[in-house]
Design a protein around this motif. Structure first.
Motif, PDB file in Angstrom:
ATOM      1  N   LEU C  67      81.448  57.766  68.572  1.00 33.14           N
ATOM      2  CA  LEU C  67      80.110  57.842  69.138  1.00 33.14           C
ATOM      3  C   LEU C  67      79.197  56.901  68.362  1.00 33.14           C
ATOM      4  CD1 LEU C  67      79.889  61.732  69.342  1.00 33.14           C
ATOM      5  CD2 LEU C  67      80.538  60.138  71.161  1.00 33.14           C
ATOM      6  N   VAL C  68      78.333  56.222  69.059  1.00 37.06           N
ATOM      7  CA  VAL C  68      77.371  55.339  68.397  1.00 37.06           C
ATOM      8  C   VAL C  68      75.984  55.937  68.594  1.00 37.06           C
ATOM      9  CG1 VAL C  68      76.335  53.050  68.361  1.00 37.06           C
ATOM     10  CG2 VAL C  68      78.797  53.309  68.705  1.00 37.06           C
ATOM     11  N   ASN C  69      75.364  56.260  67.506  1.00 38.68           N
ATOM     12  CA  ASN C  69      74.183  57.093  67.540  1.00 38.68           C
ATOM     13  C   ASN C  69      73.069  56.432  66.738  1.00 38.68           C
ATOM     14  OD1 ASN C  69      72.518  59.313  67.691  1.00 38.68           O
ATOM     15  ND2 ASN C  69      73.506  60.333  65.958  1.00 38.68           N
ATOM     16  N   ALA C  70      72.268  55.625  67.432  1.00 40.31           N
ATOM     17  CA  ALA C  70      71.160  54.966  66.737  1.00 40.31           C
ATOM     18  C   ALA C  70      69.910  55.818  66.837  1.00 40.31           C
ATOM     19  CB  ALA C  70      70.893  53.588  67.333  1.00 40.31           C
ATOM     20  N   ARG C  71      69.140  55.839  65.758  1.00 40.50           N
ATOM     21  CA  ARG C  71      67.907  56.613  65.705  1.00 40.50           C
ATOM     22  C   ARG C  71      66.791  55.701  65.209  1.00 40.50           C
ATOM     23  NH1 ARG C  71      65.562  59.254  61.550  1.00 40.50           N
ATOM     24  NH2 ARG C  71      64.114  60.917  62.064  1.00 40.50           N
ATOM     25  N   TYR C  72      65.872  55.417  66.106  1.00 47.50           N
ATOM     26  CA  TYR C  72      64.699  54.579  65.804  1.00 47.50           C
ATOM     27  C   TYR C  72      63.565  55.500  65.415  1.00 47.50           C
ATOM     28  CZ  TYR C  72      60.527  51.831  67.187  1.00 47.50           C
ATOM     29  OH  TYR C  72      59.300  51.205  67.233  1.00 47.50           O
ATOM     30  N   ASN C  73      62.984  55.287  64.272  1.00 48.99           N
ATOM     31  CA  ASN C  73      61.923  56.180  63.807  1.00 48.99           C
ATOM     32  C   ASN C  73      60.791  55.378  63.182  1.00 48.99           C
ATOM     33  OD1 ASN C  73      60.857  58.837  63.134  1.00 48.99           O
ATOM     34  ND2 ASN C  73      61.247  58.274  61.000  1.00 48.99           N
ATOM     35  N   MET C  74      59.557  55.728  63.537  1.00 48.19           N
ATOM     36  CA  MET C  74      58.406  55.076  62.916  1.00 48.19           C
ATOM     37  C   MET C  74      57.868  55.979  61.816  1.00 48.19           C
ATOM     38  SD  MET C  74      56.331  53.429  66.093  1.00 48.19           S
ATOM     39  CE  MET C  74      55.946  51.876  65.288  1.00 48.19           C
ATOM     40  N   ALA C  75      57.717  55.437  60.609  1.00 50.11           N
ATOM     41  CA  ALA C  75      57.067  56.199  59.542  1.00 50.11           C
ATOM     42  C   ALA C  75      55.633  56.494  59.957  1.00 50.11           C
ATOM     43  CB  ALA C  75      57.097  55.412  58.236  1.00 50.11           C
ATOM     44  N   SER C  76      55.140  57.640  59.517  1.00 50.93           N
ATOM     45  CA  SER C  76      53.816  58.086  59.959  1.00 50.93           C
ATOM     46  C   SER C  76      52.731  57.073  59.572  1.00 50.93           C
ATOM     47  CB  SER C  76      53.495  59.442  59.340  1.00 50.93           C
ATOM     48  OG  SER C  76      53.796  59.427  57.959  1.00 50.93           O
ATOM     49  N   PHE C  77      52.970  56.319  58.486  1.00 51.52           N
ATOM     50  CA  PHE C  77      51.946  55.386  57.991  1.00 51.52           C
ATOM     51  C   PHE C  77      52.165  53.963  58.492  1.00 51.52           C
ATOM     52  CE2 PHE C  77      55.111  56.377  54.654  1.00 51.52           C
ATOM     53  CZ  PHE C  77      55.824  55.187  54.661  1.00 51.52           C
ATOM     54  N   SER C  78      53.106  53.772  59.424  1.00 55.30           N
ATOM     55  CA  SER C  78      53.471  52.416  59.847  1.00 55.30           C
ATOM     56  C   SER C  78      52.554  51.850  60.922  1.00 55.30           C
ATOM     57  CB  SER C  78      54.907  52.407  60.355  1.00 55.30           C
ATOM     58  OG  SER C  78      54.997  53.145  61.554  1.00 55.30           O
ATOM     59  N   VAL C  79      51.657  52.674  61.420  1.00 52.12           N
ATOM     60  CA  VAL C  79      50.753  52.242  62.492  1.00 52.12           C
ATOM     61  C   VAL C  79      49.323  52.589  62.124  1.00 52.12           C
ATOM     62  CG1 VAL C  79      52.323  52.230  64.461  1.00 52.12           C
ATOM     63  CG2 VAL C  79      51.411  54.400  63.638  1.00 52.12           C
ATOM     64  N   GLN C  80      48.370  52.009  62.863  1.00 50.52           N
ATOM     65  CA  GLN C  80      46.986  52.199  62.452  1.00 50.52           C
ATOM     66  C   GLN C  80      46.560  53.662  62.549  1.00 50.52           C
ATOM     67  OE1 GLN C  80      43.547  50.261  64.294  1.00 50.52           O
ATOM     68  NE2 GLN C  80      43.552  48.882  62.559  1.00 50.52           N
ATOM     69  N   GLU C  81      46.757  54.276  63.729  1.00 50.59           N
ATOM     70  CA  GLU C  81      46.510  55.709  63.853  1.00 50.59           C
ATOM     71  C   GLU C  81      47.759  56.431  63.356  1.00 50.59           C
ATOM     72  OE1 GLU C  81      43.816  57.598  65.625  1.00 50.59           O
ATOM     73  OE2 GLU C  81      42.870  55.702  65.029  1.00 50.59           O
ATOM     74  N   ARG C  82      47.605  57.288  62.337  1.00 48.46           N
ATOM     75  CA  ARG C  82      48.783  57.972  61.784  1.00 48.46           C
ATOM     76  C   ARG C  82      49.620  58.613  62.887  1.00 48.46           C
ATOM     77  NH1 ARG C  82      50.181  63.295  60.163  1.00 48.46           N
ATOM     78  NH2 ARG C  82      51.767  63.263  58.534  1.00 48.46           N
ATOM     79  N   LYS C  83      50.912  58.366  62.844  1.00 49.45           N
ATOM     80  CA  LYS C  83      51.838  58.929  63.812  1.00 49.45           C
ATOM     81  C   LYS C  83      52.371  60.251  63.284  1.00 49.45           C
ATOM     82  CE  LYS C  83      56.235  58.336  65.967  1.00 49.45           C
ATOM     83  NZ  LYS C  83      56.604  59.654  65.421  1.00 49.45           N
ATOM     84  N   ARG C  84      52.369  61.274  64.127  1.00 50.40           N
ATOM     85  CA  ARG C  84      52.980  62.545  63.703  1.00 50.40           C
ATOM     86  C   ARG C  84      54.471  62.341  63.479  1.00 50.40           C
ATOM     87  NH1 ARG C  84      51.750  67.853  67.035  1.00 50.40           N
ATOM     88  NH2 ARG C  84      53.635  68.320  65.869  1.00 50.40           N
ATOM     89  N   PRO C  85      55.021  62.855  62.371  1.00 45.77           N
ATOM     90  CA  PRO C  85      56.463  62.702  62.148  1.00 45.77           C
ATOM     91  C   PRO C  85      57.283  63.296  63.291  1.00 45.77           C
ATOM     92  CG  PRO C  85      55.384  63.549  60.167  1.00 45.77           C
ATOM     93  CD  PRO C  85      54.363  63.587  61.270  1.00 45.77           C
ATOM     94  N   GLY C  86      58.479  62.766  63.471  1.00 40.25           N
ATOM     95  CA  GLY C  86      59.391  63.284  64.490  1.00 40.25           C
ATOM     96  C   GLY C  86      59.416  62.407  65.716  1.00 40.25           C
ATOM     97  N   PRO C  87      60.459  62.585  66.543  1.00 43.22           N
ATOM     98  CA  PRO C  87      60.628  61.712  67.705  1.00 43.22           C
ATOM     99  C   PRO C  87      59.616  62.011  68.802  1.00 43.22           C
ATOM    100  CG  PRO C  87      62.360  63.383  67.651  1.00 43.22           C
ATOM    101  CD  PRO C  87      61.543  63.570  66.408  1.00 43.22           C
ATOM    102  N   ASP C  88      59.142  60.981  69.476  1.00 46.17           N
ATOM    103  CA  ASP C  88      58.350  61.146  70.688  1.00 46.17           C
ATOM    104  C   ASP C  88      59.127  60.500  71.837  1.00 46.17           C
ATOM    105  OD1 ASP C  88      58.100  58.454  70.204  1.00 46.17           O
ATOM    106  OD2 ASP C  88      56.009  58.556  69.592  1.00 46.17           O
ATOM    107  N   ARG C  89      58.530  60.467  73.021  1.00 50.29           N
ATOM    108  CA  ARG C  89      59.254  59.968  74.185  1.00 50.29           C
ATOM    109  C   ARG C  89      59.597  58.487  74.018  1.00 50.29           C
ATOM    110  NH1 ARG C  89      58.871  63.334  78.810  1.00 50.29           N
ATOM    111  NH2 ARG C  89      58.855  61.531  80.191  1.00 50.29           N
ATOM    112  N   ARG C  90      58.661  57.716  73.479  1.00 53.39           N
ATOM    113  CA  ARG C  90      58.915  56.293  73.297  1.00 53.39           C
ATOM    114  C   ARG C  90      60.095  56.069  72.350  1.00 53.39           C
ATOM    115  NH1 ARG C  90      57.479  53.008  69.309  1.00 53.39           N
ATOM    116  NH2 ARG C  90      57.506  50.766  69.732  1.00 53.39           N
ATOM    117  N   SER C  91      60.102  56.732  71.206  1.00 56.05           N
ATOM    118  CA  SER C  91      61.175  56.487  70.245  1.00 56.05           C
ATOM    119  C   SER C  91      62.501  57.032  70.773  1.00 56.05           C
ATOM    120  CB  SER C  91      60.823  57.065  68.876  1.00 56.05           C
ATOM    121  OG  SER C  91      60.755  58.462  68.912  1.00 56.05           O
TER     122      SER C  91
END
Lengths: 235, 259, 235, 259, 235, 259
Positions: C67-91
């Motif tokens: 199985l090939v299982n890629a997980r794309y994740n944005m750190a909460s501080f990686s964007v201007q408006e802080r991103k809540r940790p955890g996956p969203d629909r886009r990721s």
């Protein structure tokens, strides 16, 4: 500041090294393998132990020892602002350090592949619930007949108005300078749990931890008396 | 609940044997930290950031500020919140999902060190008294896990806060300004296995550890937070001894932060 | 409109067919089986590969392949408006198409019942993170020694002020007319990933995808150089 | 992560064999859609609705409008959100629970088609500029799953939006009014297995497919969104060819919407 | 009060003991093992049955019988205020009592270790969805060939403006004094489901439940006709 | 979905055998409740509280009041919400986590009894019409589970509400005042196994029960809520008979509440 201790007497009339009123009853629940009801000042705590029983799902089993799984939970009505049911970050941390403190005295290697589940329900809260919970859980473990090398006991000390005091009330916790909850194995005086937040010099830290140990040893007597009463009743 | 999976009994025997001879698995002395490096201002989108390495352990802290409501019981203070992410990138044992008890414990201990040492001057983070204050988000992202996340995370958070700014411009509140901070807490962690207590445990040592002790010290060497962990115990003398050892380490680590 | 390209030069000084500055480093993590640190314009990406390792729980295992299982994740501080940790629909979507694009080149049939886990952490974001993430993940896979028939590489083209351009910045992504990220196997030029949103005529689409392929092949060289530097270091 | 469970190698061989002879498992040509039917205004409680069948695949879209806040960066526009439900009713493989990656991908691709073709005139959905706008909820409920949810879902959403109303009366904002829409996007999906690429895959074909390609086209045949899926690849020529084939299909499907 | 029934006629023109218009169609879905589409007044319901099939994960299997697992779900667009997708407390309770009501007639002991999954989707709602859902589910079960000792059927009675009436509309449900949904096995008249909220004297309760049984038996005829039409079509 | 885990067939045979002789496993008659005790005002932090024991079953109810918004369709009424916790403390079968279907069913049936009998005078819980009302949280915490949580939980809720206060002082709204309540509903639960129907089932009886019936009665013996549960059935005569038996029990239980 300077309002919480007057002439060496605390807001609730206690001396600095005096415990709140504590009442312990062992074996209070029908379904649990062991249980304890404990009142400590305004805290009302119920603890229940189930196990050792098979750990499920099986992939969590440890073939060398029992898992010790304490769960600290506050009833929604146990605090002034209603608490949403379910674990929060604070209770998750308390569950973790409580599990570790209790595991330290249990002969877990006697029960491989099992789990010992310890449930601590805070029904009414007034500062010091984690110490009260560990103290109640220890009695419930003994009541369940779980083999332990000692019966753990917990107590907090802290600093209020510049004075090191035993067993803080809610006002003292909020208005004071430091809180230092510990759990010990009372015979060996080993430290099983130690947390602290606030501001203490090294001297004050020494003083506080020694006072907390002294307090814990007093509570330990009450635990043993409660267990004795239970055994007498059963006989 | 267990960060480390199954622990090899062989490894434990080996480390205990070494410890009896006063040795550690990576050649360090009992009172020796691994090399510590701090890199600051590494993330443009963060209000402050730092990457900290302690040996092979690598941690990134990012600071974000948002405007929100104060707590009802402290209407004239900003607020802070600390979180630790243990992403599967950093270790084969980490799994995706909500914060584990391990991550929560680390975050809360780091938070207490920062909060109790009054490192962030929350009283200077009021936008409209009682209505709007700055919320300081301290997000600690573990990137490579080889032990001692308490100290690495705390140091990364401290360094990131040290150079953080208040993003006034983004909110049309005037010019950006430095985040008002005092003196950082320094966290120092020990683990015990057998009769030995070593500072700055690496992964192997954490896997065999029976008990863990962390203390956060202020610039005077006073104690602001402590945490004992794991299913073993310390004697009172051991705890006192740990704190005295930590006071020496903290002075050295503090110098790195002040460079 | 008409503000993003002046005299054939883009807001950041690039020509339409010019890439942003890209820096790739292979083998940067101690624990991971393979890893890569990549900077692409203002993007900072860390990718780590673990595996092939036994897929757990067992019922997810495929007896015919990994199985090939890629997980794309944005750190909460990686964007201007802080991103809540955890996956969203886009990721979640990006993780899915990234997994599929990478699986397309891996000899998964060599490792039945296993999983190959690819973790992409976006530490700092400035448009184009999915292409940067796939590019970094491909280097991490190679660094981990995962057998692949080619090293995938990604790049985006788009349309800004009516002009087809390579590798959009944040302003161009927000103010432009279309964004078209692709991933290819550079030797065969097979298309492994293709997304697009915006407005392109058929001609523009052809032009954009061909420009993106050209860009990807340039990035491919940087990937290989990074892997060469790593191998040299190891020797 | 896999919508389809275990795939029979036998089925794959059979379909590949058929394809070599230019045949499909249900007798269609490579460039032939199954029968498409659209039924509108089927749900009284919805502001707009449509039931679309493509062969045995059946999908229901319902539109709901609520009043909410605009996004800070577009204060004078309404907002839209698209979701896809794959309820266990529609297939033995679907399970209850939060949206799977499959459902999220389908929803996001459909959303991009609608959004990028500016099908809904969001600028006409302002109640109070900067304060209150209409939120258009496009909810796609799969009822029977026999392949090609991208096209069935997109078509159902387009048809449901076409006849939707703004429920002004319920919010005491005057008379109900038609939802302002332009020309819908048309979605067209292909899958590749072996050397063959077929349009409108049924379930059997999706189960053996190596790669999938969806394109959303506007009324001029311009491209508004594309999505390649699955762990296979296309050549550039195949992609171009798919788009050219799609432009023909889209014209026919568009007629159904305009009936 | 006193506005919902005038001269013995209800707001929608019905008499007190009259059902709304009901339309039932069996076997409407391609993938499901059995299915039913049902319109009941303004309600539109689709029910699908899958199984008996192996219950997974295995530890939920009952070695003595099939599990009956009904899931009642409202589509987000089926009500005036959009419903957030996913189960809420109301639908969880309805799913539970529906599962129990249907299990009561199924020969579950014939299919040990399996699950029979019954999915009820409310597409358009106008009061009485739980009765409509059970009625549709029963037809879907029969369509799937699940052996049952009877085909369950549901119907509600209630009290409006002091009058006991059959099959409440939304206005009657909201403005009335009581609602009493039941499900029965029509041949034996056993009561499989019975809920009630509102205010009924004992007499009124007797009257209402008897009226609901009468109504249910009428609906039962429509169920059987729908199944007959399906069988005829198949022949 | 099943609260009770595996049920011993042996136990069932034994209980059925006893029932044929008119006997119950704990020696009670078919129409006999276990001993009921009510302890009030046991939780200082709650606005009202009660601990109820029915035999070995022990349940705690705590009432909390908070200020919130009214429902749009009843702007001049407070609101109430009832939840049941089945913590792992109370039974080896209970597990931590969100409410199970069992807990939800019990909570909703108890809620309907209280709501439909208009026990709480919600119209007197308005702080600012249309804007601010009191929300009454009824939280039922099971402490020891030996059957019949419907009746124990309902009784605990009723007793806790009876002595609850409105915490006006905490919100600077004047003096605390008693929560305005009317006459409580009384819940009465039966289970059927074989041909026998017994009141107030204990755990053993619940484990072998085929059908369950709960009715909530007001002070006139009128019916305010009913609930049939489990995968068995009742005849109409049995239902009527249950209600008539319940009307007698309810009178006795009501006396306990009025002490």
């Amino acid at each position: 500041m300077g309002e919480l201790i007057k002439n060496g007497i605390r807001v609730d009339g206690r001396k600095p090294d005096e415990l709140r009123r504590i009442k312990i009853e062992a074996g209070v629940l029908y379904r649990a393998d062991g249980s304890c009801y404990l009142e400590w000042g305004g805290n009302k705590i119920l603890a229940a132990v189930y196990g050792p029983r098979e750990a499920l799902p099986r992939h969590i089993q440890d073939p060398t020892k029992a898992l010790v799984n304490a769960r600290y939970n506050m009833a929604s009505f146990s605090v002034q602002e209603r608490k949403r049911p379910g674990p929060d970050r604070r209770s998750t941390e308390i569950s973790k350090v409580t599990s570790e403190a209790l595991e330290a005295v249990i002969f877990t290697e006697l029960f491989p592949r099992t789990t010992i589940d310890i449930n601590i329900e805070v029904l009414d809260a007034e500062a010091g619930t984690r110490c009260a919970g560990i103290t109640a859980a220890a009695v419930a473990l003994a009541d369940a007949g779980i083999p332990m090398r000692d019966i753990p006991v917990a107590c907090a000390a802290g600093k209020v108005d510049g004075v090191v005091v035993l067993d803080l009330t809610r006002e003292e916790d909020q208005g004071g300078e430091a809180d230092l909850p510990i759990a010990i194995a009372p015979r060996s005086e080993e430290i099983l749990l130690l947390q602290m937040d606030g501001h203490l010099t090294y001297k004050e830290f020494e003083e506080a931890i020694e006072l907390a140990i002294k307090g814990a040893k007093q509570v330990s007597k009450l635990q043993k008396e409660a267990l004795m009463r239970k055994y007498k009743k059963v006989e | 609940m267990d960060m480390f999976g199954k622990i090899s009994a062989v490894k434990k025997d080996y480390l205990l044997g070494l410890a009896k001879e006063g040795k550690r698995v990576d050649g360090r002395g009992f009172d020796e930290y691994r090399e510590i490096t701090i890199e600051r201002n590494v993330i443009k989108n963060a209000e402050g950031s730092a990457k900290v390495k302690i040996g092979n352990t690598m941690v990134m802290a990012g600071i974000k500020l948002e405007i929100g409501e104060p707590y009802p019981d402290s209407p004239e203070e900003g607020t802070m919140t600390t979180s630790v992410e243990l992403p599967p990138l950093a270790s084969p044992e980490f799994e995706p999902g909500p914060p584990t008890p391990d991550a929560i414990e680390i975050a809360r201990v780091i938070d207490r060190g920062i909060r109790e040492s009054e490192y962030i001057h929350l009283d200077k983070l009021v936008v409209e008294p009682g209505e709007k204050v700055w919320i300081v988000f301290i997000d600690i992202h573990v990137l490579d896990y080889d032990g001692n996340l308490f100290d690495a995370g705390s140091l990364a958070a401290s360094a990131a806060l040290q150079n953080a700014i208040i993003p006034n411009e983004r909110h049309e509140l005037g010019d950006n300004a430095p985040l008002p901070v005092g003196k950082p807490p320094i966290s120092c962690t020990f683990v015990k296995f057998g009769d030995s207590i070593v500072v700055d445990p690496n992964l192997d040592e954490e896997q065999v550890a029976e008990a863990r002790f962390t203390v956060a010290l202020d610039e005077n060497g006073d104690i602001r937070a402590t945490q004992k962990g794991l299913a073993g115990s310390f004697t009172l003398d051991e705890i006192k001894n740990n704190i005295n050892r930590a006071r020496i380490h903290a002075k050295n680590i503090r110098k790195l932060l002040e460079e």
